[in-house]
Design a protein around this motif. Sequence first.
Motif, PDB file in Angstrom:
ATOM      1  N   GLY A  37      43.605  47.426  53.530  1.00 25.02           N
ATOM      2  CA  GLY A  37      45.012  47.772  53.686  1.00 25.02           C
ATOM      3  C   GLY A  37      45.595  48.368  52.418  1.00 25.02           C
ATOM      4  O   GLY A  37      44.930  49.108  51.686  1.00 25.02           O
ATOM      5  N   TRP A  38      46.853  47.987  52.112  1.00 26.74           N
ATOM      6  CA  TRP A  38      47.526  48.554  50.943  1.00 26.74           C
ATOM      7  C   TRP A  38      47.112  47.886  49.632  1.00 26.74           C
ATOM      8  O   TRP A  38      47.693  48.166  48.583  1.00 26.74           O
ATOM      9  CB  TRP A  38      49.038  48.479  51.123  1.00 26.74           C
ATOM     10  N   TYR A  39      46.087  47.010  49.684  1.00 21.65           N
ATOM     11  CA  TYR A  39      45.478  46.563  48.435  1.00 21.65           C
ATOM     12  C   TYR A  39      44.538  47.630  47.870  1.00 21.65           C
ATOM     13  O   TYR A  39      44.108  47.527  46.716  1.00 21.65           O
ATOM     14  CB  TYR A  39      44.688  45.269  48.651  1.00 21.65           C
ATOM     15  N   LEU A  40      44.213  48.639  48.685  1.00 17.41           N
ATOM     16  CA  LEU A  40      43.284  49.682  48.241  1.00 17.41           C
ATOM     17  C   LEU A  40      43.752  50.383  46.967  1.00 17.41           C
ATOM     18  O   LEU A  40      42.923  50.637  46.077  1.00 17.41           O
ATOM     19  CB  LEU A  40      43.055  50.696  49.360  1.00 17.41           C
ATOM     20  N   PRO A  41      45.044  50.749  46.815  1.00 18.00           N
ATOM     21  CA  PRO A  41      45.448  51.381  45.548  1.00 18.00           C
ATOM     22  C   PRO A  41      45.126  50.535  44.321  1.00 18.00           C
ATOM     23  O   PRO A  41      44.742  51.070  43.273  1.00 18.00           O
ATOM     24  CB  PRO A  41      46.965  51.571  45.718  1.00 18.00           C
ATOM     25  N   SER A  42      45.271  49.217  44.431  1.00 12.67           N
ATOM     26  CA  SER A  42      44.923  48.343  43.303  1.00 12.67           C
ATOM     27  C   SER A  42      43.431  48.404  43.017  1.00 12.67           C
ATOM     28  O   SER A  42      43.007  48.456  41.854  1.00 12.67           O
ATOM     29  CB  SER A  42      45.338  46.902  43.607  1.00 12.67           C
ATOM     30  N   TYR A  43      42.621  48.420  44.075  1.00  4.72           N
ATOM     31  CA  TYR A  43      41.181  48.538  43.893  1.00  4.72           C
ATOM     32  C   TYR A  43      40.819  49.874  43.242  1.00  4.72           C
ATOM     33  O   TYR A  43      39.946  49.949  42.375  1.00  4.72           O
ATOM     34  CB  TYR A  43      40.455  48.405  45.234  1.00  4.72           C
ATOM     35  N   LEU A  44      41.509  50.936  43.683  1.00  4.42           N
ATOM     36  CA  LEU A  44      41.236  52.254  43.111  1.00  4.42           C
ATOM     37  C   LEU A  44      41.535  52.277  41.611  1.00  4.42           C
ATOM     38  O   LEU A  44      40.788  52.873  40.825  1.00  4.42           O
ATOM     39  CB  LEU A  44      42.061  53.329  43.824  1.00  4.42           C
ATOM     40  N   THR A  45      42.632  51.646  41.229  1.00  4.85           N
ATOM     41  CA  THR A  45      42.995  51.603  39.804  1.00  4.85           C
ATOM     42  C   THR A  45      41.895  50.932  38.986  1.00  4.85           C
ATOM     43  O   THR A  45      41.510  51.422  37.914  1.00  4.85           O
ATOM     44  CB  THR A  45      44.319  50.847  39.626  1.00  4.85           C
ATOM     45  N   GLY A 100      30.942  37.698  51.915  1.00  2.00           N
ATOM     46  CA  GLY A 100      31.665  36.433  51.778  1.00  2.00           C
ATOM     47  C   GLY A 100      32.465  36.056  53.007  1.00  2.00           C
ATOM     48  O   GLY A 100      33.552  35.464  52.896  1.00  2.00           O
ATOM     49  N   GLY A 101      31.990  36.451  54.171  1.00  6.07           N
ATOM     50  CA  GLY A 101      32.675  36.081  55.403  1.00  6.07           C
ATOM     51  C   GLY A 101      33.808  36.991  55.811  1.00  6.07           C
ATOM     52  O   GLY A 101      34.481  36.735  56.819  1.00  6.07           O
ATOM     53  N   SER A 102      34.069  38.068  55.058  1.00  4.37           N
ATOM     54  CA  SER A 102      35.136  39.012  55.412  1.00  4.37           C
ATOM     55  C   SER A 102      34.629  40.435  55.286  1.00  4.37           C
ATOM     56  O   SER A 102      33.683  40.717  54.535  1.00  4.37           O
ATOM     57  CB  SER A 102      36.362  38.801  54.520  1.00  4.37           C
ATOM     58  N   LEU A 103      35.266  41.326  56.016  1.00  4.33           N
ATOM     59  CA  LEU A 103      34.855  42.723  56.022  1.00  4.33           C
ATOM     60  C   LEU A 103      35.450  43.469  54.834  1.00  4.33           C
ATOM     61  O   LEU A 103      36.610  43.253  54.455  1.00  4.33           O
ATOM     62  CB  LEU A 103      35.289  43.395  57.326  1.00  4.33           C
ATOM     63  N   HIS A 104      34.649  44.363  54.249  1.00  3.02           N
ATOM     64  CA  HIS A 104      35.099  45.206  53.142  1.00  3.02           C
ATOM     65  C   HIS A 104      34.556  46.614  53.322  1.00  3.02           C
ATOM     66  O   HIS A 104      33.462  46.811  53.876  1.00  3.02           O
ATOM     67  CB  HIS A 104      34.644  44.639  51.796  1.00  3.02           C
ATOM     68  N   SER A 105      35.320  47.580  52.850  1.00  7.65           N
ATOM     69  CA  SER A 105      34.928  48.987  52.954  1.00  7.65           C
ATOM     70  C   SER A 105      34.009  49.348  51.784  1.00  7.65           C
ATOM     71  O   SER A 105      34.387  50.113  50.881  1.00  7.65           O
ATOM     72  CB  SER A 105      36.166  49.884  52.963  1.00  7.65           C
ATOM     73  N   VAL A 106      32.799  48.806  51.808  1.00  3.27           N
ATOM     74  CA  VAL A 106      31.874  48.982  50.693  1.00  3.27           C
ATOM     75  C   VAL A 106      31.513  50.454  50.471  1.00  3.27           C
ATOM     76  O   VAL A 106      31.552  50.939  49.328  1.00  3.27           O
ATOM     77  CB  VAL A 106      30.607  48.126  50.895  1.00  3.27           C
ATOM     78  N   PRO A 107      31.155  51.227  51.519  1.00  3.99           N
ATOM     79  CA  PRO A 107      30.837  52.643  51.273  1.00  3.99           C
ATOM     80  C   PRO A 107      32.004  53.412  50.650  1.00  3.99           C
ATOM     81  O   PRO A 107      31.806  54.210  49.725  1.00  3.99           O
ATOM     82  CB  PRO A 107      30.495  53.175  52.668  1.00  3.99           C
ATOM     83  N   LEU A 108      33.212  53.161  51.124  1.00  2.00           N
ATOM     84  CA  LEU A 108      34.385  53.835  50.568  1.00  2.00           C
ATOM     85  C   LEU A 108      34.564  53.492  49.101  1.00  2.00           C
ATOM     86  O   LEU A 108      34.808  54.385  48.259  1.00  2.00           O
ATOM     87  CB  LEU A 108      35.629  53.439  51.364  1.00  2.00           C
ATOM     88  N   LEU A 109      34.443  52.208  48.752  1.00  2.00           N
ATOM     89  CA  LEU A 109      34.655  51.786  47.365  1.00  2.00           C
ATOM     90  C   LEU A 109      33.551  52.309  46.443  1.00  2.00           C
ATOM     91  O   LEU A 109      33.836  52.741  45.315  1.00  2.00           O
ATOM     92  CB  LEU A 109      34.730  50.261  47.297  1.00  2.00           C
ATOM     93  N   VAL A 110      32.304  52.294  46.913  1.00  2.00           N
ATOM     94  CA  VAL A 110      31.192  52.784  46.085  1.00  2.00           C
ATOM     95  C   VAL A 110      31.331  54.283  45.845  1.00  2.00           C
ATOM     96  O   VAL A 110      31.196  54.771  44.708  1.00  2.00           O
ATOM     97  CB  VAL A 110      29.839  52.460  46.749  1.00  2.00           C
TER      98      VAL A 110
END
Length: 456
Positions: A37-45, A100-110
């Motif tokens: 969700g909108w936590y993505l900008p924080s991850y991008l930073t 860890g039991g939850s879904l993450h957009s690993v390809p997008l983040l990598v």
Amino acid sequence: MSLLTHVLACLFGMGSWVAINGMWVELPLVVPEIPEGWYLPSYLTVLIQMANIGPLFITLMHRFHPGVLDERPVIYCIVGLGIVATFLLAFFWRQTMAIGGSLHSVPLLVLTFLLSVVDCTSSVTFLPFMMRLRPQYLTTYFAGEGLSGLVPALVALIQGVGVVHCQNATLTVVANQTADNATVVGSGELQAIYQPALFSAEVFFVFLSVMMVVCLVAFILLNHHPSVAHERNNDLYFSGDPTPGKREQGLSLQDQTQEQKPMISPQVSTRKAKSSFGMGTYSNLEVVFIFVVLAWVNALTNAILPSVQSYSCLPYGNKAYHLAATLAAVANPVACFIAMFLPVRSLYFMGFLTMFGTGFGAYIMAMAALSPCPLLVHSASGTAVIVLVWVLFVLSLSYVKVTIGVILRDEGHSALVWCGAVVQLGSMLGAVSMFPLVSVYGLFRSGDACNTKCPM
């Protein structure tokens, strides 16, 4: 000067930050489709700051093994990586993995991390490569670097990213005796509805991949096109630190116009103590001043103020936000063209312009802190002021960045390497300082384009 070389330098510069800038403008379409969700900008930073390992490695190589590392193979590698990563984004950005039991957009983040490495490393490789061309083309390169933010923004506007319409959130039908007399009663609350995009995020990512291909083609032509060969400088620039005699030969007065020389009188330059930095044009104190200004300006323009742009603009409406973002992106290349035709290298003027731009930045920060009820929030003048302030902020500080780049270009190859390193350092410090304020402590409150209610 060669028009072809100017065009190629501009296209080459556009590839420097087009991938990450494109990712930021596409967030409104990407965020609703991924678990972060909108936590993505924080991850991008965080990912962008982690990617500074690339510039750090290049800078250390130039520091401890000067003359060993050639930028050209590195540029081929990172631009090629950018082409592949943006192309793969078009197919895998929606894919998720369970961690860890939850879904993450690993390809997008990598893939975003790889693009961050590409763009961050361009700061310490693209600029030193421009030493191979005459000084006039460095300003054109900076114009292209500015377009790396403008072009994706314009394409996103055409795409329809972030276009919002306000409509009643809940509607209740109150029927009378006859259907003809039925009335509709609304709750008064408005809901922001995002319009469907003209084309998908997949198409946008393919467009970014094409932009990286254009950058690669421009780079190949800058290296091998016969007409560009006449625009190259003497190879003495790239053979490490030349001896004083060779420095004079490599920077002969025939290759420098009056505007390209530092605006320092001979009497002043003979009285002050020269530094060992570059060609020794500036004293140690002046070198420190130049790099402090460079770090400060990039911290403001690349991290601090962009992180609060939505808070400063959205209370005035969605239109104000888009106008500020688009016109500010236009201001960057405009500043480069102004610097091309009106070059002023006075350190005093550079300091004044930095304070001037910082003042506009302080106003923007104040409006973000007052969100969702900043000054003049209910008036057209407030919208005009916030858009104008954003344009003047980017215009003034972009001119400072170009001026410093041209000054350091005349100081030699290693000076431009340090220029790129300080650009990344300033951006990193700005991002690190703003991340907890925005994402952890939540000191800024977002304005609602449809329901903001402030006292008149």
